[in-house]
Design a protein around this motif. Structure first.
Motif, PDB file in Angstrom:
ATOM      1  N   HIS A 135       0.862  -1.181   0.000  1.00 44.84           N
ATOM      2  CA  HIS A 135       0.000   0.000   0.000  1.00 44.84           C
ATOM      3  C   HIS A 135       0.901   1.235   0.000  1.00 44.84           C
ATOM      4  O   HIS A 135       2.036   1.164   0.451  1.00 44.84           O
ATOM      5  CB  HIS A 135      -0.927  -0.002   1.232  1.00 44.84           C
ATOM      6  CG  HIS A 135      -0.179  -0.018   2.525  1.00 44.84           C
ATOM      7  ND1 HIS A 135       0.315  -1.177   3.091  1.00 44.84           N
ATOM      8  CD2 HIS A 135       0.190   0.977   3.371  1.00 44.84           C
ATOM      9  CE1 HIS A 135       0.949  -0.891   4.211  1.00 44.84           C
ATOM     10  NE2 HIS A 135       0.899   0.412   4.413  1.00 44.84           N
ATOM     11  N   HIS A 141       2.037   5.403   0.698  1.00 39.31           N
ATOM     12  CA  HIS A 141       1.930   6.546   1.614  1.00 39.31           C
ATOM     13  C   HIS A 141       2.572   7.754   0.940  1.00 39.31           C
ATOM     14  O   HIS A 141       3.552   7.592   0.207  1.00 39.31           O
ATOM     15  CB  HIS A 141       2.688   6.305   2.928  1.00 39.31           C
ATOM     16  CG  HIS A 141       2.114   5.221   3.785  1.00 39.31           C
ATOM     17  ND1 HIS A 141       0.883   5.328   4.395  1.00 39.31           N
ATOM     18  CD2 HIS A 141       2.608   4.019   4.147  1.00 39.31           C
ATOM     19  CE1 HIS A 141       0.655   4.222   5.096  1.00 39.31           C
ATOM     20  NE2 HIS A 141       1.683   3.405   4.958  1.00 39.31           N
ATOM     21  N   HIS A 181       4.700   0.160   0.250  1.00 39.92           N
ATOM     22  CA  HIS A 181       5.369  -0.830   1.097  1.00 39.92           C
ATOM     23  C   HIS A 181       4.385  -1.854   1.656  1.00 39.92           C
ATOM     24  O   HIS A 181       3.179  -1.703   1.567  1.00 39.92           O
ATOM     25  CB  HIS A 181       6.161  -0.137   2.225  1.00 39.92           C
ATOM     26  CG  HIS A 181       5.326   0.389   3.348  1.00 39.92           C
ATOM     27  ND1 HIS A 181       5.861   0.674   4.586  1.00 39.92           N
ATOM     28  CD2 HIS A 181       4.014   0.685   3.449  1.00 39.92           C
ATOM     29  CE1 HIS A 181       4.906   1.114   5.380  1.00 39.92           C
ATOM     30  NE2 HIS A 181       3.786   1.133   4.732  1.00 39.92           N
ATOM     31  N   GLU A 191       3.870  -4.425   5.244  1.00 38.36           N
ATOM     32  CA  GLU A 191       4.260  -4.644   6.634  1.00 38.36           C
ATOM     33  C   GLU A 191       3.575  -5.949   7.048  1.00 38.36           C
ATOM     34  O   GLU A 191       2.358  -5.984   7.189  1.00 38.36           O
ATOM     35  CB  GLU A 191       3.762  -3.471   7.485  1.00 38.36           C
ATOM     36  CG  GLU A 191       4.279  -2.116   7.026  1.00 38.36           C
ATOM     37  CD  GLU A 191       3.436  -0.943   7.506  1.00 38.36           C
ATOM     38  OE1 GLU A 191       2.330  -0.714   6.943  1.00 38.36           O
ATOM     39  OE2 GLU A 191       3.859  -0.255   8.453  1.00 38.36           O
ATOM     40  N   GLN A 227       1.627   1.936  15.814  1.00 38.80           N
ATOM     41  CA  GLN A 227       2.035   2.745  14.673  1.00 38.80           C
ATOM     42  C   GLN A 227       1.482   4.153  14.852  1.00 38.80           C
ATOM     43  O   GLN A 227       0.289   4.345  15.083  1.00 38.80           O
ATOM     44  CB  GLN A 227       1.594   2.162  13.335  1.00 38.80           C
ATOM     45  CG  GLN A 227       2.229   2.981  12.197  1.00 38.80           C
ATOM     46  CD  GLN A 227       2.146   2.340  10.835  1.00 38.80           C
ATOM     47  OE1 GLN A 227       1.248   2.639  10.070  1.00 38.80           O
ATOM     48  NE2 GLN A 227       3.087   1.453  10.524  1.00 38.80           N
TER      49      GLN A 227
END
Ligand code: FE2
Length: 282
Positions: free
Chosen positions: A65, A67, A109, A111, A124
């Motif tokens: 996704h 950012h 990225h 995670e 987060q």
């Protein structure tokens, strides 16, 4: 500055309980900042807390996704998370470690939990970037538990300094922050107190994740966040063995336009971010 504020202890201005939600591929988490009760606390856009020993709650992770326009700070208490991005950067965040990722003009990225069972817990935090730096080149600061200094105080009080500098001079490994932030993980045995000077210009929050504390007479239970009001000193007293995040940041005071994983200053910039992402320009 008003002399009263300069010497005073910050009171609790607002108490917030997070709300349960899911993000990524069905990861269950508690959103504490970024939900209806507290949409933001300038410069902080979001705080998620995740804690589960049920793999069904986290195994899907956060597949790729994007950012743009801010920083994501992942601080892991338990477990392992694997991180990878479209520029070839990858690594594993282990318990006690931090990843401070400046998304800047954009990254894509993932995670993902690097474990199939056991406890996964951590936070987060999203830190906004000023308009002038929203399109900077992405960068990472990553540190394991051994690189995060522990300041030991009277009564068994411990301060893990992830970012910023304490009044006694302990400095966290995360440096050269675009938006000035301090990020402390504080352990307080029952009956002890913690005091710290934090610049009056800063917005400050406390998130208790073990035990119970009080601040200026206001009780704060585990899994509650307290936004602190004006003052220059923080004083926290522990009713039980407690652990909490104490985070401060200098507010940017700029317009905020949010669109999912993009946080810019105007709606047009958010649309541009979607267009750039779809066109593969990240
Ligand atoms: Fe992300």
């Amino acid at each position: 500055m008003d002399q009263k504020v300069a010497n005073s202890i910050r009171p609790v201005a607002q108490l917030v309980r997070g709300h349960e939600t899911a993000d990524g591929d069905g990861v269950r988490l508690t959103r504490v900042i970024g939900g209806p009760a507290l949409p933001m606390l300038d410069p902080f856009l979001l705080l998620d807390e995740f804690r589960s020993d049920d793999p069904d709650d986290y195994i899907g992770g956060f597949p790729p996704h994007p950012h743009r326009g801010f920083e994501t700070v992942t601080y892991l208490l338990h477990g392992r998370m694997r991180h990878g991005d479209n520029a070839g950067h990858s690594g594993v965040i282990e318990h006690g470690g931090v990843q401070w990722m400046t998304a800047g003009r954009g990254i894509v990225h993932s995670e993902m939990p690097e474990q199939e069972d056991g406890l996964l817990a951590g936070f987060q935090l999203w830190v906004n970037l000023p308009a002038a730096d929203k399109m900077m080149a992405p960068r990472y600061q990553e540190f394991g538990v051994a690189a995060i200094p522990v300041e030991r105080r009277e009564g068994g009080v411990e301060v893990r300094v992830v970012a910023g500098t304490t009044a006694s001079g302990t400095q966290g490994p995360v440096r050269e922050l675009i938006t000035p932030v301090s990020y402390f993980d504080v352990t307080l045995p029952a009956g002890t107190a913690f005091e710290e000077a934090l610049a009056a210009e800063r917005n400050v929050f406390v998130f208790v994740f073990e035990g119970r504390v009080h601040i200026q007479g206001q009780s704060i239970e585990a899994f509650s966040l307290a936004v602190l009001g004006p003052g220059a000193q923080v004083r926290i007293e522990a009713d039980d063995d407690s652990r909490l995040l104490l985070v401060s940041g200098r507010p940017l005071g700029e317009p905020v336009a949010r669109g999912g994983p993009f946080v810019m200053n105007t709606e047009a910039e958010v649309r541009q971010a979607y267009n750039d992402y779809r066109a593969g320009r990240f």
